[in-house]
Design an enzyme around this catalytic site. Structure first.
Site, PDB file in Angstrom:
ATOM      1  N   ASN A   1       0.832  -1.214   0.000  1.00 18.00           N
ATOM      2  CA  ASN A   1       0.000   0.000   0.000  1.00 18.00           C
ATOM      3  C   ASN A   1       0.861   1.256   0.000  1.00 18.00           C
ATOM      4  O   ASN A   1       0.520   2.246  -0.659  1.00 18.00           O
ATOM      5  CB  ASN A   1      -0.952  -0.006   1.199  1.00 18.00           C
ATOM      6  CG  ASN A   1      -2.191  -0.828   0.923  1.00 18.00           C
ATOM      7  OD1 ASN A   1      -3.032  -0.425   0.120  1.00 18.00           O
ATOM      8  ND2 ASN A   1      -2.278  -2.000   1.546  1.00 18.00           N
TER       9      ASN A   1
ATOM     10  N   ARG B   1       4.428   1.723  25.831  1.00 15.78           N
ATOM     11  CA  ARG B   1       3.753   2.197  24.612  1.00 15.78           C
ATOM     12  C   ARG B   1       3.850   3.715  24.500  1.00 15.78           C
ATOM     13  O   ARG B   1       4.026   4.261  23.415  1.00 15.78           O
ATOM     14  CB  ARG B   1       2.270   1.803  24.634  1.00 15.78           C
ATOM     15  CG  ARG B   1       2.024   0.352  24.314  1.00 15.78           C
ATOM     16  CD  ARG B   1       0.533   0.060  24.131  1.00 15.78           C
ATOM     17  NE  ARG B   1       0.355  -1.351  23.877  1.00 15.78           N
ATOM     18  CZ  ARG B   1       0.437  -1.915  22.668  1.00 15.78           C
ATOM     19  NH1 ARG B   1       0.667  -1.184  21.601  1.00 15.78           N
ATOM     20  NH2 ARG B   1       0.272  -3.210  22.519  1.00 15.78           N
TER      21      ARG B   1
ATOM     22  N   ARG C   1       0.882  -2.015  15.027  1.00 20.27           N
ATOM     23  CA  ARG C   1       0.928  -1.656  16.450  1.00 20.27           C
ATOM     24  C   ARG C   1      -0.303  -0.831  16.801  1.00 20.27           C
ATOM     25  O   ARG C   1      -0.708   0.032  16.018  1.00 20.27           O
ATOM     26  CB  ARG C   1       2.158  -0.783  16.759  1.00 20.27           C
ATOM     27  CG  ARG C   1       3.471  -1.420  16.531  1.00 20.27           C
ATOM     28  CD  ARG C   1       3.809  -2.492  17.514  1.00 20.27           C
ATOM     29  NE  ARG C   1       3.865  -2.034  18.898  1.00 20.27           N
ATOM     30  CZ  ARG C   1       3.960  -2.881  19.934  1.00 20.27           C
ATOM     31  NH1 ARG C   1       3.962  -4.177  19.741  1.00 20.27           N
ATOM     32  NH2 ARG C   1       4.026  -2.412  21.173  1.00 20.27           N
TER      33      ARG C   1
ATOM     34  N   ASN D   1      -6.111   5.069   8.137  1.00 19.74           N
ATOM     35  CA  ASN D   1      -5.732   3.656   8.154  1.00 19.74           C
ATOM     36  C   ASN D   1      -6.482   2.961   7.025  1.00 19.74           C
ATOM     37  O   ASN D   1      -7.579   3.377   6.650  1.00 19.74           O
ATOM     38  CB  ASN D   1      -6.129   3.022   9.494  1.00 19.74           C
ATOM     39  CG  ASN D   1      -5.752   1.549   9.572  1.00 19.74           C
ATOM     40  OD1 ASN D   1      -4.625   1.169   9.222  1.00 19.74           O
ATOM     41  ND2 ASN D   1      -6.666   0.703  10.018  1.00 19.74           N
TER      42      ASN D   1
ATOM     43  N   HIS E   1      -7.990  -0.862   5.922  1.00 20.76           N
ATOM     44  CA  HIS E   1      -8.328  -2.172   6.489  1.00 20.76           C
ATOM     45  C   HIS E   1      -8.989  -3.022   5.396  1.00 20.76           C
ATOM     46  O   HIS E   1      -9.840  -2.522   4.663  1.00 20.76           O
ATOM     47  CB  HIS E   1      -9.280  -1.986   7.677  1.00 20.76           C
ATOM     48  CG  HIS E   1      -9.619  -3.278   8.335  1.00 20.76           C
ATOM     49  ND1 HIS E   1      -8.726  -3.970   9.120  1.00 20.76           N
ATOM     50  CD2 HIS E   1     -10.740  -4.036   8.281  1.00 20.76           C
ATOM     51  CE1 HIS E   1      -9.286  -5.087   9.541  1.00 20.76           C
ATOM     52  NE2 HIS E   1     -10.508  -5.147   9.044  1.00 20.76           N
TER      53      HIS E   1
ATOM     54  N   GLU F   1      -9.929   3.033  19.257  1.00 17.88           N
ATOM     55  CA  GLU F   1     -10.303   1.627  19.090  1.00 17.88           C
ATOM     56  C   GLU F   1      -9.789   1.107  17.756  1.00 17.88           C
ATOM     57  O   GLU F   1      -9.842   1.809  16.746  1.00 17.88           O
ATOM     58  CB  GLU F   1     -11.834   1.474  19.123  1.00 17.88           C
ATOM     59  CG  GLU F   1     -12.459   1.800  20.459  1.00 17.88           C
ATOM     60  CD  GLU F   1     -11.908   0.941  21.586  1.00 17.88           C
ATOM     61  OE1 GLU F   1     -11.794  -0.283  21.403  1.00 17.88           O
ATOM     62  OE2 GLU F   1     -11.553   1.515  22.640  1.00 17.88           O
TER      63      GLU F   1
ATOM     64  N   ASP G   1      -9.359  -0.354  14.198  1.00 15.08           N
ATOM     65  CA  ASP G   1     -10.171  -0.419  12.972  1.00 15.08           C
ATOM     66  C   ASP G   1     -11.512   0.290  13.130  1.00 15.08           C
ATOM     67  O   ASP G   1     -12.541  -0.158  12.633  1.00 15.08           O
ATOM     68  CB  ASP G   1     -10.374  -1.876  12.529  1.00 15.08           C
ATOM     69  CG  ASP G   1      -9.054  -2.565  12.256  1.00 15.08           C
ATOM     70  OD1 ASP G   1      -8.114  -1.892  11.779  1.00 15.08           O
ATOM     71  OD2 ASP G   1      -8.938  -3.771  12.522  1.00 15.08           O
TER      72      ASP G   1
ATOM     73  N   GLU H   1      -5.447  -5.757  -4.378  1.00 16.18           N
ATOM     74  CA  GLU H   1      -5.370  -4.946  -5.613  1.00 16.18           C
ATOM     75  C   GLU H   1      -6.311  -3.748  -5.508  1.00 16.18           C
ATOM     76  O   GLU H   1      -5.993  -2.647  -5.981  1.00 16.18           O
ATOM     77  CB  GLU H   1      -5.787  -5.786  -6.833  1.00 16.18           C
ATOM     78  CG  GLU H   1      -4.740  -6.787  -7.275  1.00 16.18           C
ATOM     79  CD  GLU H   1      -5.282  -7.772  -8.305  1.00 16.18           C
ATOM     80  OE1 GLU H   1      -6.488  -7.710  -8.649  1.00 16.18           O
ATOM     81  OE2 GLU H   1      -4.486  -8.623  -8.747  1.00 16.18           O
TER      82      GLU H   1
HETATM   83  C1  GRF Z   1      -3.207  -4.630   3.952  1.00 14.33           C
HETATM   84  O1  GRF Z   1      -4.114  -5.652   3.640  1.00 14.33           O
HETATM   85  C2  GRF Z   1      -3.856  -3.579   4.816  1.00 14.33           C
HETATM   86  O2  GRF Z   1      -5.208  -3.393   4.529  1.00 14.33           O
HETATM   87  C3  GRF Z   1      -3.714  -4.167   6.196  1.00 14.33           C
HETATM   88  O3  GRF Z   1      -2.447  -4.770   6.199  1.00 14.33           O
HETATM   89  C4  GRF Z   1      -2.091  -5.131   4.866  1.00 14.33           C
HETATM   90  C5  GRF Z   1      -0.777  -4.445   4.590  1.00 14.33           C
HETATM   91  O4  GRF Z   1      -0.203  -4.844   3.364  1.00 14.33           O
HETATM   92  N1  GRF Z   1      -3.893  -3.156   7.192  1.00 14.33           N
HETATM   93  P1  GRF Z   1       1.002  -4.016   2.749  1.00 14.33           P
HETATM   94  O5  GRF Z   1       2.102  -3.986   3.815  1.00 14.33           O
HETATM   95  O6  GRF Z   1       0.506  -2.648   2.424  1.00 14.33           O
HETATM   96  O7  GRF Z   1       1.446  -4.790   1.535  1.00 14.33           O
END
Ligand code: GRF
Length: 216
Positions: free
Chosen positions: A16, A67, A93, A109, A111, A145, A147, A174
């Protein structure tokens, strides 16, 4: 056009991150990545950043007593780099509430599910076990919290007959690579903003439409 200065937090592969790096190469993209921080020294994503000549830093959580101390080190490095917007991209983390609050509405973020369904790990296994017909991915503002937080953009991915967690995971990933640059552009350009824990179009306060990623 002034580009928003973006920091990216990673822990691993960084695919990503790569999608964001590629998007930032476009002349009219409203953001630039100025710092990539990993909590894992061997993260493949660090090599991707180095290849793109982006400054990198490893902040190894194992070397901090708490932390809070780890998060303070992250925060200090991000501020020093002049980061305005923060993107988690496979960052594994949980951050303290204090850190999250200080980056409130400036911190994204991604997810690999259609939140608020299937928070946490092993999403694709659980989506298939639940018999879902549609999965997808979500970019959201970070809240304390895991996600959770106002949803900036989502894209749907059909679950096909015979899908395994691996095959579904590949198609979702993808799609993530197209969704994250789209969502970051919406936020960095100021096209969307948070209103009462919902993300709306800054101009007319309307709901942000579903992202239908163009087919490759
Ligand atoms: C992705 O599926 C993202 O949604 C999740 O962790 C994965 C990270 O993949 N949070 P990359 O390191 O970006 O290849």
């Amino acid at each position: 056009m002034t580009r928003k200065r973006v920091g990216v937090l990673i822990s691993g592969r960084g695919s990503n991150l790569q999608a964001l790096i590629n998007a930032c190469k476009k002349r009219d993209y409203p953001a630039e990545i100025v710092m990539v921080i990993s909590n894992v020294q061997q993260a493949q994503g660090l090599l991707r950043a180095e290849a793109a000549l982006i400054p990198t830093l490893t902040v190894d959580h194992k070397t901090f007593p708490s932390r809070e101390a780890f998060d303070a080190a992250l925060d200090g490095a991000l501020k020093e780099a002049g980061v305005e917007l923060l993107c988690n991209a496979g960052f594994m983390r949980l951050l303290t509430a204090g850190f999250v609050e200080s980056w409130r509405n400036r911190h994204l973020n991604i997810h690999p599910s259609l939140l608020p369904a299937f928070r946490g790990l092993h999403t694709h296994e659980r989506v298939i076990a639940a018999g879902c017909k549609i999965s997808g991915c979500t970019v959201h503002f970070v809240r304390p919290e895991m996600d959770e937080g106002p949803i900036v953009a989502q894209a749907a991915v059909p679950v096909l007959a015979g899908d395994t967690a691996e095959t579904l995971g590949v198609r979702v990933l993808e799609t993530e690579h197209r969704l994250y640059p789209h969502a970051l552009a919406l936020v960095a350009s100021g096209a969307v903003s948070v209103q009462g824990e919902r993300v709306v179009d800054t101009n007319d306060q309307a709901q942000v439409p579903l992202f239908s990623p163009p087919m490759p």
